[in-house]
Design a protein around this motif. Structure first.
Motif, PDB file in Angstrom:
ATOM      1  N   VAL A 182      34.954  44.756  52.189  1.00 52.05           N
ATOM      2  CA  VAL A 182      35.643  43.850  51.311  1.00 52.05           C
ATOM      3  C   VAL A 182      35.813  44.413  49.915  1.00 52.05           C
ATOM      4  O   VAL A 182      34.574  44.772  49.152  1.00 52.05           O
ATOM      5  N   ASN A 183      37.074  44.650  49.415  1.00 52.26           N
ATOM      6  CA  ASN A 183      36.936  45.329  48.261  1.00 52.26           C
ATOM      7  C   ASN A 183      38.213  44.861  47.398  1.00 52.26           C
ATOM      8  O   ASN A 183      39.053  43.905  48.179  1.00 52.26           O
ATOM      9  N   LEU A 184      38.249  45.241  46.029  1.00 54.18           N
ATOM     10  CA  LEU A 184      39.347  44.476  45.334  1.00 54.18           C
ATOM     11  C   LEU A 184      40.309  45.505  44.631  1.00 54.18           C
ATOM     12  O   LEU A 184      39.496  46.806  44.373  1.00 54.18           O
ATOM     13  N   VAL A 185      41.557  45.463  44.527  1.00 58.54           N
ATOM     14  CA  VAL A 185      42.204  46.250  43.805  1.00 58.54           C
ATOM     15  C   VAL A 185      42.885  45.151  42.703  1.00 58.54           C
ATOM     16  O   VAL A 185      43.508  44.378  42.806  1.00 58.54           O
ATOM     17  N   HIS A 251      32.346  54.247  52.885  1.00 53.04           N
ATOM     18  CA  HIS A 251      30.976  54.029  52.496  1.00 53.04           C
ATOM     19  C   HIS A 251      31.359  53.036  51.214  1.00 53.04           C
ATOM     20  O   HIS A 251      30.323  52.953  50.319  1.00 53.04           O
ATOM     21  N   ILE A 252      32.502  52.483  50.986  1.00 48.99           N
ATOM     22  CA  ILE A 252      32.915  51.889  49.685  1.00 48.99           C
ATOM     23  C   ILE A 252      33.102  50.412  49.940  1.00 48.99           C
ATOM     24  O   ILE A 252      33.965  49.913  51.038  1.00 48.99           O
ATOM     25  N   THR A 253      32.519  49.500  49.574  1.00 46.22           N
ATOM     26  CA  THR A 253      32.383  47.992  49.622  1.00 46.22           C
ATOM     27  C   THR A 253      32.014  47.356  48.426  1.00 46.22           C
ATOM     28  O   THR A 253      31.392  48.039  47.550  1.00 46.22           O
ATOM     29  N   LEU A 254      32.535  46.252  48.216  1.00 50.15           N
ATOM     30  CA  LEU A 254      32.004  45.352  46.880  1.00 50.15           C
ATOM     31  C   LEU A 254      32.763  45.958  45.664  1.00 50.15           C
ATOM     32  O   LEU A 254      32.483  45.681  44.611  1.00 50.15           O
ATOM     33  N   HIS A 255      33.827  46.860  45.870  1.00 53.86           N
ATOM     34  CA  HIS A 255      34.370  47.660  44.726  1.00 53.86           C
ATOM     35  C   HIS A 255      35.483  46.972  44.173  1.00 53.86           C
ATOM     36  O   HIS A 255      36.336  46.435  44.839  1.00 53.86           O
ATOM     37  N   ASP A 256      35.766  47.122  42.649  1.00 54.49           N
ATOM     38  CA  ASP A 256      36.748  46.331  42.152  1.00 54.49           C
ATOM     39  C   ASP A 256      37.824  47.670  41.483  1.00 54.49           C
ATOM     40  O   ASP A 256      37.072  48.315  40.157  1.00 54.49           O
TER      41      ASP A 256
END
Length: 267
Positions: A182-185, A251-256
């Protein structure tokens, strides 16, 4: 984590009737087996028809108000019955109602929170539960750089996007052990009807003065300009989303991910 062949993915995009949501839908359609476009605006059907003409994916449009939890549940139930659970959900639905901290009305405050914050919870919570049960998936929430950088005249918008961002990151932490990313843009100024509507008719291009004002910023309003000296196109945001839902970002999650031309100096 379950890795899904990109050509077989089941994709949902909310806020798909215009702007960033429509651009995201167009960008993801070629990577999908089925893509469902959701929006309360009936123009979402026009967007679906346009996208259908250029892809082999099954493209459907559903009129959904994300503030209505039952409507969101019904839309997910229909998706699961027809195509199986979503592998990718991009939540781009949102509104911007202007108003300062001194004069924002209770109605605008409640509407902003209902769409931007509670709507995010309705969509991502159900999506994440389905993905946990399925053993994997990817969610991206389109937030705003205003979630972390205060803006004069955008009090309710800032607060609602901050709430959406905080909820999304908490959800991401919860579901990461289940293979759900789950990520944010977080865009800055982007050439959409929402941005244009802040200056004039949302269907008309920005005039030169408004364009220059956005690039230069406004020290009296404590607003930086845009170091890259351009306003984002919806396709710029869609490209960032497409990366984050792809296996290249496995391998990317919790990223904004800020997509704002440096306007917030990555604060």
């Amino acid at each position: 984590m379950v890795m899904i062949d990109s050509g077989e993915r089941v994709v949902v995009v909310t806020g798909a009737a215009a702007g960033i949501g429509a651009a995201v839908a167009a960008a993801l359609a070629s990577d999908a087996g089925a893509i469902s476009l959701w929006d309360r605006d009936p123009r979402v059907h026009d967007v679906a028809r346009e996208i259908s003409a250029g892809t082999k994916a099954s493209v459907t449009a559903v009129e959904v108000d994300v503030t209505d939890r039952s409507a969101v549940a019904d839309a997910f139930d229909k998706l699961v019955a027809e195509h199986g659970p979503a592998d990718v959900v991009v939540h781009a639905a949102g509104i911007m109602l202007a108003g300062t901290g001194l004069d924002t009305t209770p109605e605008d405050w409640e509407r902003s929170l209902a769409v931007n914050a509670t709507g995010t919870m309705h969509v991502t919570q159900r999506a994440a539960n389905d993905m946990v049960a399925a053993g994997g998936g990817a969610i991206v929430v389109v937030s705003s750089n205003a979630a972390s950088t205060p803006r004069v005249g955008m009090a309710a918008y800032c607060a609602s996007k901050a709430a959406a961002t905080a909820f999304t990151r908490a959800l991401a932490l919860q579901v990461a052990p289940h293979g759900v990313r789950v990520n944010l843009v977080s865009p800055g100024s982007t050439d959409t009807p929402m941005l244009r509507g802040m200056f004039a008719d949302g269907d008309q291009p920005l005039d030169e003065a408004s364009h220059t004002a956005l690039l230069d910023g406004d020290p009296t309003a404590y607003r930086l300009g845009i170091p890259l000296r351009r306003i984002a196109a919806p396709a710029d945001i869609a490209a960032a989303v497409r990366f984050l839902v792809s296996d290249d970002a496995r391998h990317i999650t919790l990223h904004d991910l800020r997509v704002d031309g440096g306007a917030t100096l990555d604060m």
